[in-house]
Design an enzyme around this catalytic site. Structure first.
Site, PDB file in Angstrom:
ATOM      1  CB  ALA A 104      -0.903  -0.013   1.224  1.00 10.87           C
ATOM      2  N   GLY A 152       0.776  -4.988   1.040  1.00  9.03           N
ATOM      3  CA  GLY A 152      -0.419  -5.075   0.211  1.00  9.03           C
ATOM      4  C   GLY A 152      -0.156  -5.745  -1.135  1.00  9.03           C
ATOM      5  CD  GLU A 184      -2.075  -7.484   3.170  1.00 12.98           C
ATOM      6  OE1 GLU A 184      -1.703  -6.348   2.817  1.00 12.98           O
ATOM      7  OE2 GLU A 184      -2.670  -7.704   4.240  1.00 12.98           O
ATOM      8  CD  GLU A 208       1.962  -5.346   5.773  1.00 17.08           C
ATOM      9  OE1 GLU A 208       2.732  -6.282   6.114  1.00 17.08           O
ATOM     10  OE2 GLU A 208       1.207  -5.426   4.785  1.00 17.08           O
TER      11      GLU A 208
END
Ligand code: CAA
Length: 259
Positions: free
Chosen positions: A66, A110, A113, A133
């Site tokens: 992200a 992300g 993911e 993260e």
């Protein structure tokens, strides 16, 4: 449709290929990119001629996570109110035709993911997977704590999520995260071969197969993802999140105070 952060094409009139395209940011996944990805996937899903989709990135990065710069100053109120992540990331879960992730380079946070939200992962030999993260003072927020253990088991998932280390393509295949590993220059050929093979089969059976395999491990996934999201959002109330993300943006080492 014109997109800014993705490129869309078809192969043989049957396979929809979406290439993530924010090269300077290593395909960091901002809201607009995720909205565009969702729109492109939905358009292919609705197109009768398309039997399978491939999501890929660049040689250097599938996606490095992200967009940290975009979320670095967010508060708990910001992310909770806007349902940050869910709002733009859930579309892929509604796609009924198969979606293959063709991963080269970094698939982190992300990015990992997103690859796991696809139906299977074909990795180039330079792929690197991870959920870093923890280094930013948060936890995975797009299903990583739920899908990674399902893919690789608890021990390796804990190792990756708690240490933030990366695993290479060979380890990812051995662990069951990637279904195949191929040389980098053969990645798209391999993914296309798989996609074209899937397109040869009856589309209804293909869709039913996907739906049915997903049922094998999605039983309590919704609860898990919701639980994870609330914790992810809550961490935006900590000073460690501000410090971790500010440190990344300003290219320095984070100093966590555990508050
Ligand atoms: N968000 C925003 N920008 C990013 C980014 C990210 N996730 N990852 C890389 N970039 C940017 C860098 O800031 C840099 O930009 P500038 O050139 O403007 O400085 C550019 O992409 C190139 O990156 P690096 O110079 O760092 O390249 P590198 O080869 O030295 O390192 C890397 C590559 C190891 C992937 C490193 O960039 C990195 O650690 N990135 C962050 C990975 C990460 O922490 N991902 C998790 C994000 S949080 C998340 O995803 C939450 C969730 O679960 C949904």
């Amino acid at each position: 449709m014109a997109y800014e952060f993705i490129e869309v094409r078809t192969e043989g009139g049957k396979v929809g290929i979406i290439t993530l395209n924010r090269p300077k940011q290593l395909n960091a996944l901002n809201s607009q990119l995720m909205v565009e990805l969702g729109q492109a996937l939905k358009a292919f899903d609705a197109d009768e001629a398309i039997g399978c989709m491939i999501v890929t990135g660049s040689e250097k990065a599938f996606a490095a996570g992200a967009d940290i710069g975009a979320m670095a100053t967010y508060s708990f109120a910001d992310v909770y109110r806007d349902d940050y992540i869910t709002r733009d990331w859930e579309t892929i879960r509604s796609i009924r035709k198969p979606v293959i992730a063709a991963v080269s380079g970094f698939a982190l946070g992300g990015g990992c993911e997103l690859a796991m939200m696809c139906d299977f992962i074909i990795a180039a030999d330079n792929a690197k997977f991870g959920q870093p993260e923890i280094k930013l003072g948060v936890i995975p927020g797009a299903g990583g704590t739920q899908r990674l253990p399902r893919a690789v088991g608890k021990s390796k998932a804990m190792d990756l999520v708690l240490t933030g280390r990366m695993m290479n393509a060979e380890e990812a295949e051995r662990a069951g995260l990637a279904s195949r590993v191929v040389p980098l220059d053969k990645l798209m050929e391999e993914a296309l071969g798989a996609a074209l093979m899937i397109c040869e089969y009856g589309q209804l059976a293909v869709m039913a197969a996907k739906e049915s395999v997903n049922r094998a491990f999605e039983g309590s996934l919704n609860d898990g993802v919701m639980f994870e999201r609330r914790l992810f959002h809550a961490l935006f109330a900590t000073s460690d999140q501000k410090e971790g993300m500010d440190a990344f943006v300003n290219k320095r080492k984070g100093q966590f105070t555990h508050r």
